[in-house]
Design an enzyme around this catalytic site. Structure first.
Site, PDB file in Angstrom:
ATOM      1  N   PRO A 166      38.413  37.664  35.087  1.00  0.00           N
ATOM      2  CG  PRO A 166      39.726  39.260  33.781  1.00  0.00           C
ATOM      3  CD  PRO A 166      37.792  39.212  34.218  1.00  0.00           C
ATOM      4  CG  ASN A 167      43.470  35.068  35.911  1.00  0.00           C
ATOM      5  OD1 ASN A 167      43.935  34.583  35.333  1.00  0.00           O
ATOM      6  ND2 ASN A 167      43.873  37.021  34.737  1.00  0.00           N
ATOM      7  NE  ARG A 224      45.329  37.009  40.230  1.00  0.00           N
ATOM      8  CZ  ARG A 224      44.748  37.245  39.965  1.00  0.00           C
ATOM      9  NH1 ARG A 224      42.508  37.095  39.932  1.00  0.00           N
ATOM     10  NH2 ARG A 224      44.297  37.980  38.804  1.00  0.00           N
ATOM     11  CE1 TYR A 284      44.483  40.501  43.785  1.00  0.00           C
ATOM     12  CE2 TYR A 284      45.654  39.199  43.017  1.00  0.00           C
ATOM     13  CZ  TYR A 284      45.017  40.171  42.511  1.00  0.00           C
ATOM     14  OH  TYR A 284      45.537  40.476  41.332  1.00  0.00           O
ATOM     15  CG  ASN A 335      37.012  42.182  41.279  1.00  0.00           C
ATOM     16  OD1 ASN A 335      37.710  42.720  40.232  1.00  0.00           O
ATOM     17  ND2 ASN A 335      37.526  41.605  41.838  1.00  0.00           N
ATOM     18  CB  ALA A 359      43.557  42.139  34.147  1.00  0.00           C
ATOM     19  CG  HIS A 376      44.052  47.661  35.763  1.00  0.00           C
ATOM     20  ND1 HIS A 376      43.698  48.767  36.421  1.00  0.00           N
ATOM     21  CD2 HIS A 376      44.148  46.447  35.905  1.00  0.00           C
ATOM     22  CE1 HIS A 376      43.601  47.899  37.292  1.00  0.00           C
ATOM     23  NE2 HIS A 376      44.077  47.146  37.604  1.00  0.00           N
ATOM     24  CG  ASP A 381      31.674  52.490  25.514  1.00  0.00           C
ATOM     25  OD1 ASP A 381      32.357  52.901  25.824  1.00  0.00           O
ATOM     26  OD2 ASP A 381      32.362  52.426  24.138  1.00  0.00           O
ATOM     27  CD  GLU A 397      36.334  49.672  39.301  1.00  0.00           C
ATOM     28  OE1 GLU A 397      35.460  49.729  38.080  1.00  0.00           O
ATOM     29  OE2 GLU A 397      37.963  49.909  39.248  1.00  0.00           O
ATOM     30  CG  HIS A 455      39.415  46.365  42.223  1.00  0.00           C
ATOM     31  ND1 HIS A 455      39.347  45.638  41.036  1.00  0.00           N
ATOM     32  CD2 HIS A 455      39.110  47.467  42.072  1.00  0.00           C
ATOM     33  CE1 HIS A 455      39.042  46.548  40.312  1.00  0.00           C
ATOM     34  NE2 HIS A 455      38.517  47.584  40.527  1.00  0.00           N
ATOM     35  CG  LEU A 456      39.177  39.943  45.712  1.00  0.00           C
ATOM     36  CD1 LEU A 456      39.720  39.418  45.160  1.00  0.00           C
ATOM     37  CD2 LEU A 456      38.724  39.398  47.206  1.00  0.00           C
ATOM     38  CB  SER A 457      44.301  43.727  45.696  1.00  0.00           C
ATOM     39  OG  SER A 457      44.268  44.116  44.716  1.00  0.00           O
ATOM     40  NE  ARG A 459      48.221  44.414  43.656  1.00  0.00           N
ATOM     41  CZ  ARG A 459      47.916  43.624  42.551  1.00  0.00           C
ATOM     42  NH1 ARG A 459      46.407  43.071  42.799  1.00  0.00           N
ATOM     43  NH2 ARG A 459      48.149  42.585  42.044  1.00  0.00           N
ATOM     44  NE  ARG A 510      48.529  44.759  39.276  1.00  0.00           N
ATOM     45  CZ  ARG A 510      48.066  43.803  39.062  1.00  0.00           C
ATOM     46  NH1 ARG A 510      46.803  43.781  38.125  1.00  0.00           N
ATOM     47  NH2 ARG A 510      48.726  42.905  38.870  1.00  0.00           N
TER      48      ARG A 510
HETATM   49  C1  DQA Z   1      41.944  42.405  40.943  1.00  0.00           C
HETATM   50  C2  DQA Z   1      43.040  43.554  40.854  1.00  0.00           C
HETATM   51  C3  DQA Z   1      42.912  44.042  39.176  1.00  0.00           C
HETATM   52  O1  DQA Z   1      44.600  44.384  39.398  1.00  0.00           O
HETATM   53  C4  DQA Z   1      43.413  42.418  38.937  1.00  0.00           C
HETATM   54  O2  DQA Z   1      43.811  42.436  37.650  1.00  0.00           O
HETATM   55  C5  DQA Z   1      42.859  41.281  39.458  1.00  0.00           C
HETATM   56  C6  DQA Z   1      41.933  41.157  40.559  1.00  0.00           C
HETATM   57  C7  DQA Z   1      40.974  42.149  42.757  1.00  0.00           C
HETATM   58  O3  DQA Z   1      40.360  42.129  42.433  1.00  0.00           O
HETATM   59  O4  DQA Z   1      42.066  43.190  43.276  1.00  0.00           O
HETATM   60  O5  DQA Z   1      42.423  40.586  38.672  1.00  0.00           O
HETATM   61  O6  DQA Z   1      40.426  43.156  40.369  1.00  0.00           O
END
Ligand code: DQA
Length: 139
Positions: free
Chosen positions: A10-11, A18, A23, A73, A76, A79, A86, A97, A99-101, A106, A110
């Site tokens: 998501p997002n 965003r 990001y 990725n 959210a 978390h 599963d 896994e 993550h950009l950040s 943070r 997270r």
């Molecule tokens: C994220 C980090 C997550 O906490 C956040 O909800 C995202 C992006 C990242 O790529 O840094 O949507 O997965």
């Protein structure tokens, strides 16, 4: 050529607009095009999937179960989604896994990844390079 599936949650479809300070300014499409180019040199063939919907991500993980690897990725959902965890645990394809950040630098919520423990490894904090580093682990 190894087949790798990149799954974004998501997002991540609104990257670029965003929270660019967190990001970056690049769109997901731009990152995917760059990754596709880099993947050739690594001998990898990529497929891309993005959804804002938890169940669709579960299905995408299941569908990628016979690939050579998954880069995930989950946004959210990382978390708190036991359903995605599963699904990752159920497939035989190794999952990395990303993550950009740097999620560990943070907010407290997270700092917890329910999916990380069933992944082969986690890469966080390198912007789009997080995805490339994950691809390198499969080449
Ligand atoms: C994220 C980090 C997550 O906490 C956040 O909800 C995202 C992006 C990242 O790529 O840094 O949507 O997965």
């Amino acid at each position: 050529m190894k087949k790798i599936v990149i799954i974004n949650g998501p997002n991540l479809n609104i990257l670029g607009e965003r929270e660019p300070g967190v990001y970056g300014e690049e769109t997901l499409e731009g990152i995917n095009e760059w990754l596709a180019q880099e993947a050739c040199a690594l001998g990898l063939e990529l497929r891309f999937f993005q959804s804002n919907v938890e169940g669709e991500i579960v299905t995408a993980v299941q569908d990628a179960g016979d690939s050579d690897g998954i880069v995930l990725n989950a946004g959210a959902y990382t978390h708190y989604s036991i359903a995605i965890r599963d699904a990752v645990a159920a497939v035989s394809a190794p999952v990395v896994e990303v993550h950009l950040s740097n999620v560990y630098a943070r907010e407290d919520f997270r700092n917890v990844s329910v999916t990380g423990a069933v992944c082969k490894g986690t890469i966080a904090g390198f912007g789009r390079d997080s995805y490339l580093l994950a691809l390198r682990s499969f080449s």
